[in-house]
Design a protein around this motif. Structure first.
Motif, PDB file in Angstrom:
ATOM      1  N   ASP A 133       0.835  -1.201   0.000  1.00 55.21           N
ATOM      2  CA  ASP A 133       0.000   0.000   0.000  1.00 55.21           C
ATOM      3  C   ASP A 133       0.872   1.255   0.000  1.00 55.21           C
ATOM      4  O   ASP A 133       0.687   2.182  -0.803  1.00 55.21           O
ATOM      5  CB  ASP A 133      -0.916  -0.016   1.222  1.00 55.21           C
ATOM      6  N   ARG A 134       1.849   1.305   0.897  1.00 57.62           N
ATOM      7  CA  ARG A 134       2.720   2.479   0.983  1.00 57.62           C
ATOM      8  C   ARG A 134       3.492   2.700  -0.319  1.00 57.62           C
ATOM      9  O   ARG A 134       3.608   3.823  -0.799  1.00 57.62           O
ATOM     10  CB  ARG A 134       3.703   2.315   2.133  1.00 57.62           C
ATOM     11  N   TYR A 135       4.022   1.627  -0.871  1.00 53.57           N
ATOM     12  CA  TYR A 135       4.813   1.766  -2.088  1.00 53.57           C
ATOM     13  C   TYR A 135       3.938   2.199  -3.260  1.00 53.57           C
ATOM     14  O   TYR A 135       4.356   3.011  -4.095  1.00 53.57           O
ATOM     15  CB  TYR A 135       5.514   0.444  -2.410  1.00 53.57           C
ATOM     16  N   ALA A 136       2.735   1.659  -3.348  1.00 52.63           N
ATOM     17  CA  ALA A 136       1.840   2.054  -4.437  1.00 52.63           C
ATOM     18  C   ALA A 136       1.508   3.542  -4.374  1.00 52.63           C
ATOM     19  O   ALA A 136       1.464   4.231  -5.399  1.00 52.63           O
ATOM     20  CB  ALA A 136       0.556   1.219  -4.390  1.00 52.63           C
ATOM     21  N   VAL A 137       1.288   4.047  -3.162  1.00 51.71           N
ATOM     22  CA  VAL A 137       0.991   5.474  -2.993  1.00 51.71           C
ATOM     23  C   VAL A 137       2.178   6.324  -3.448  1.00 51.71           C
ATOM     24  O   VAL A 137       2.008   7.321  -4.171  1.00 51.71           O
ATOM     25  CB  VAL A 137       0.634   5.764  -1.519  1.00 51.71           C
ATOM     26  N   ARG A 138       3.380   5.943  -3.056  1.00 57.10           N
ATOM     27  CA  ARG A 138       4.555   6.738  -3.421  1.00 57.10           C
ATOM     28  C   ARG A 138       4.847   6.655  -4.925  1.00 57.10           C
ATOM     29  O   ARG A 138       5.240   7.644  -5.549  1.00 57.10           O
ATOM     30  CB  ARG A 138       5.767   6.263  -2.620  1.00 57.10           C
ATOM     31  N   LEU A 139       4.667   5.476  -5.514  1.00 56.07           N
ATOM     32  CA  LEU A 139       4.912   5.336  -6.945  1.00 56.07           C
ATOM     33  C   LEU A 139       3.855   6.089  -7.758  1.00 56.07           C
ATOM     34  O   LEU A 139       4.156   6.668  -8.808  1.00 56.07           O
ATOM     35  CB  LEU A 139       4.945   3.859  -7.328  1.00 56.07           C
ATOM     36  N   ALA A 140       2.630   6.109  -7.272  1.00 55.42           N
ATOM     37  CA  ALA A 140       1.589   6.890  -7.950  1.00 55.42           C
ATOM     38  C   ALA A 140       1.907   8.380  -7.862  1.00 55.42           C
ATOM     39  O   ALA A 140       1.671   9.130  -8.820  1.00 55.42           O
ATOM     40  CB  ALA A 140       0.225   6.593  -7.332  1.00 55.42           C
ATOM     41  N   ALA A 141       2.438   8.818  -6.718  1.00 57.58           N
ATOM     42  CA  ALA A 141       2.829  10.230  -6.587  1.00 57.58           C
ATOM     43  C   ALA A 141       3.933  10.571  -7.578  1.00 57.58           C
ATOM     44  O   ALA A 141       3.934  11.663  -8.175  1.00 57.58           O
ATOM     45  CB  ALA A 141       3.285  10.508  -5.160  1.00 57.58           C
ATOM     46  N   PHE A 142       4.868   9.645  -7.782  1.00 56.67           N
ATOM     47  CA  PHE A 142       5.909   9.875  -8.786  1.00 56.67           C
ATOM     48  C   PHE A 142       5.303   9.941 -10.182  1.00 56.67           C
ATOM     49  O   PHE A 142       5.639  10.827 -10.989  1.00 56.67           O
ATOM     50  CB  PHE A 142       6.958   8.758  -8.730  1.00 56.67           C
ATOM     51  N   ALA A 143       4.405   9.017 -10.482  1.00 55.05           N
ATOM     52  CA  ALA A 143       3.790   8.964 -11.821  1.00 55.05           C
ATOM     53  C   ALA A 143       2.939  10.190 -12.113  1.00 55.05           C
ATOM     54  O   ALA A 143       2.665  10.483 -13.281  1.00 55.05           O
ATOM     55  CB  ALA A 143       2.945   7.700 -11.953  1.00 55.05           C
ATOM     56  N   ARG A 144       2.558  10.901 -11.086  1.00 57.24           N
ATOM     57  CA  ARG A 144       1.726  12.092 -11.316  1.00 57.24           C
ATOM     58  C   ARG A 144       2.453  13.120 -12.167  1.00 57.24           C
ATOM     59  O   ARG A 144       1.838  13.821 -12.965  1.00 57.24           O
ATOM     60  CB  ARG A 144       1.352  12.716  -9.968  1.00 57.24           C
ATOM     61  N   SER A 145       3.767  13.210 -11.998  1.00 59.25           N
ATOM     62  CA  SER A 145       4.533  14.170 -12.792  1.00 59.25           C
ATOM     63  C   SER A 145       5.319  13.500 -13.919  1.00 59.25           C
ATOM     64  O   SER A 145       5.911  14.188 -14.750  1.00 59.25           O
ATOM     65  CB  SER A 145       5.514  14.937 -11.886  1.00 59.25           C
ATOM     66  N   ARG A 146       5.327  12.160 -13.941  1.00 60.59           N
ATOM     67  CA  ARG A 146       6.052  11.430 -14.984  1.00 60.59           C
ATOM     68  C   ARG A 146       5.167  10.315 -15.515  1.00 60.59           C
ATOM     69  O   ARG A 146       5.515   9.135 -15.436  1.00 60.59           O
ATOM     70  CB  ARG A 146       7.352  10.864 -14.401  1.00 60.59           C
ATOM     71  N   GLU A 147       4.021  10.679 -16.071  1.00 58.61           N
ATOM     72  CA  GLU A 147       3.044   9.660 -16.457  1.00 58.61           C
ATOM     73  C   GLU A 147       3.547   8.790 -17.611  1.00 58.61           C
ATOM     74  O   GLU A 147       3.108   7.643 -17.762  1.00 58.61           O
ATOM     75  CB  GLU A 147       1.708  10.298 -16.829  1.00 58.61           C
ATOM     76  N   GLU A 148       4.477   9.297 -18.404  1.00 60.58           N
ATOM     77  CA  GLU A 148       5.004   8.468 -19.492  1.00 60.58           C
ATOM     78  C   GLU A 148       5.712   7.237 -18.939  1.00 60.58           C
ATOM     79  O   GLU A 148       5.745   6.177 -19.594  1.00 60.58           O
ATOM     80  CB  GLU A 148       5.958   9.289 -20.372  1.00 60.58           C
ATOM     81  N   TRP A 149       6.279   7.363 -17.744  1.00 61.26           N
ATOM     82  CA  TRP A 149       6.919   6.225 -17.083  1.00 61.26           C
ATOM     83  C   TRP A 149       5.903   5.116 -16.824  1.00 61.26           C
ATOM     84  O   TRP A 149       6.156   3.944 -17.113  1.00 61.26           O
ATOM     85  CB  TRP A 149       7.541   6.710 -15.777  1.00 61.26           C
ATOM     86  N   LEU A 150       4.729   5.478 -16.318  1.00 63.33           N
ATOM     87  CA  LEU A 150       3.686   4.496 -16.048  1.00 63.33           C
ATOM     88  C   LEU A 150       3.098   3.948 -17.349  1.00 63.33           C
ATOM     89  O   LEU A 150       2.790   2.752 -17.453  1.00 63.33           O
ATOM     90  CB  LEU A 150       2.592   5.124 -15.187  1.00 63.33           C
ATOM     91  N   ARG A 151       2.953   4.807 -18.364  1.00 62.68           N
ATOM     92  CA  ARG A 151       2.422   4.332 -19.650  1.00 62.68           C
ATOM     93  C   ARG A 151       3.343   3.285 -20.266  1.00 62.68           C
ATOM     94  O   ARG A 151       2.879   2.293 -20.835  1.00 62.68           O
ATOM     95  CB  ARG A 151       2.233   5.517 -20.606  1.00 62.68           C
ATOM     96  N   GLU A 152       4.639   3.491 -20.160  1.00 62.98           N
ATOM     97  CA  GLU A 152       5.591   2.518 -20.702  1.00 62.98           C
ATOM     98  C   GLU A 152       5.486   1.190 -19.949  1.00 62.98           C
ATOM     99  O   GLU A 152       5.563   0.107 -20.558  1.00 62.98           O
ATOM    100  CB  GLU A 152       7.003   3.077 -20.607  1.00 62.98           C
TER     101      GLU A 152
END
Length: 346
Positions: free
Chosen positions: A71-90
């Motif tokens: 849960d904690r890691y998912a929240v932090r990784l989602a916060a990162f993806a908020r400004s780098r959504e291309e990372w999550l899309r890849e």
């Protein structure tokens, strides 16, 4: 007499405040939302555009049923993806059905929906994405925590919320994030009351496993009460009991342990509001360098600066209540005094 008391108070602060800094890290050593040793490398790799370390980390938490870490890691990784959504899309393009990528995407979508003026409409569109994340691994309670947050934002009634809660606790009866989500739904700011918050939090804390952060749930109810207008329905004794329980939970962990950092930061806020200065100072020592945005971002746009100012203020309050010469402090400048120190001449 009033002038004499004021002069003595100033003298005490001048003498004792510097000594009370012992055991506290310097301002420049304090970190805001510092990742642990597992998440840190994944975030560094993500900054380089690499998703594999994050995918492997979340896969490990899922396979080993580390639901709190997941849960904690998912929240932090989602916060990162908020400004780098291309990372999550890849990441998703490489494996569209990866339950870990789906989890991060669902968390990100809900957080964005909450921040929008069109919150209800946007969040309703996210429902199918949350269900996809839940279907990724039927054992995983984290998508159901996201569903509980989603339900609060879409004005879901009590019956439907209870159904989601049942799904969550069936997977992990003591999951901290799910309990926090339920407590928020029951708060006076949403669909319940301060009394309902405490009535939910106190039995949950009693039933929690040893060492579980759910044991500190009542202090979150106290925080809600203190920040949402208060009122006569919760007596001071109930607030103090919540703080005392959280102190015992905090004491079960080593000083400067990042795992209970958010609970310790929250507890410190509550202790300050209750003017339990000595207890607050002890929690500041246990927090060490690990400051969390919550709860300080609820009262300031600069949570780190707010924390540092409060830390100085707590030291001043404790110093003003000590005698001009304290033989215990003289021998052990970093040893805390048990109990509560009342405020002096406020």
């Amino acid at each position: 007499m009033a002038l004499l008391r004021a002069l003595l108070r100033t003298a005490r602060m001048a003498r004792n405040t510097s000594r009370l800094a012992a055991g506290l890290p310097a301002d420049e050593e304090v970190l805001l939302d510092a990742p642990d040793h597992r998440l840190g490398p994944a975030l560094v790799a993500a900054a380089r555009g690499e998703y594999v370390p994050a995918a492997e980390l979340l896969a490990t938490t899922r396979e080993s049923a580390e639901w709190e870490n997941r849960d904690r890691y998912a929240v932090r990784l989602a916060a990162f993806a908020r400004s780098r959504e291309e990372w999550l899309r890849e990441w998703q393009a490489a494996d569209p059905h990866d339950p870990d990528a789906l989890l991060v995407k669902a968390e990100l979508a809900v957080r964005r929906g909450w921040e929008s003026p069109a919150r209800v409409e946007l969040l309703r569109e996210v429902g199918p994405l949350i269900m996809s994340a839940a279907e990724g691994d039927p054992r995983d309670p984290v998508p159901w925590r996201i569903a509980l947050d989603h339900a609060r934002g879409t004005n879901v009634g009590h019956t439907e919320f209870e159904q989601l809660w049942t799904e969550a606790v069936r997977r992990s009866p003591h999951h901290y994030g799910c309990h926090v989500a339920a407590l928020q739904y029951l708060s006076a700011a949403w669909y319940g009351s301060h009394s309902e918050c405490f009535d939910f939090a106190e039995p949950a804390a009693q039933d929690a496993l040893p060492g579980s952060l759910v044991q500190a749930l009542p202090v979150r109810a106290a925080f809600a009460y203190l920040t949402e207008g208060g009122g006569p329905e919760v007596p001071r004794e109930r607030l103090d009991a919540a703080a005392d329980l959280a102190i015992s939970v905090s004491a079960a962990y080593a000083a400067s342990d990042p795992w209970p950092a958010e609970v310790r930061n929250l507890l410190t806020y509550v202790l300050v509001r209750l003017e339990r200065w000595q207890d607050a100072l002890e929690q500041l020592r246990l927090i060490g360098p690990y400051v969390t945005s919550f709860p300080w971002d609820r009262v300031s746009e600069d949570p780190l600066d707010q924390f540092l100012e409060l830390r100085d203020g707590v030291r001043l309050e404790v110093a003003s209540g000590l005698p001009l010469r304290d033989p215990v402090l003289d021998r052990h400048p970093w040893s805390g005094h048990g109990g509560r120190v009342p405020s002096v001449d406020h």
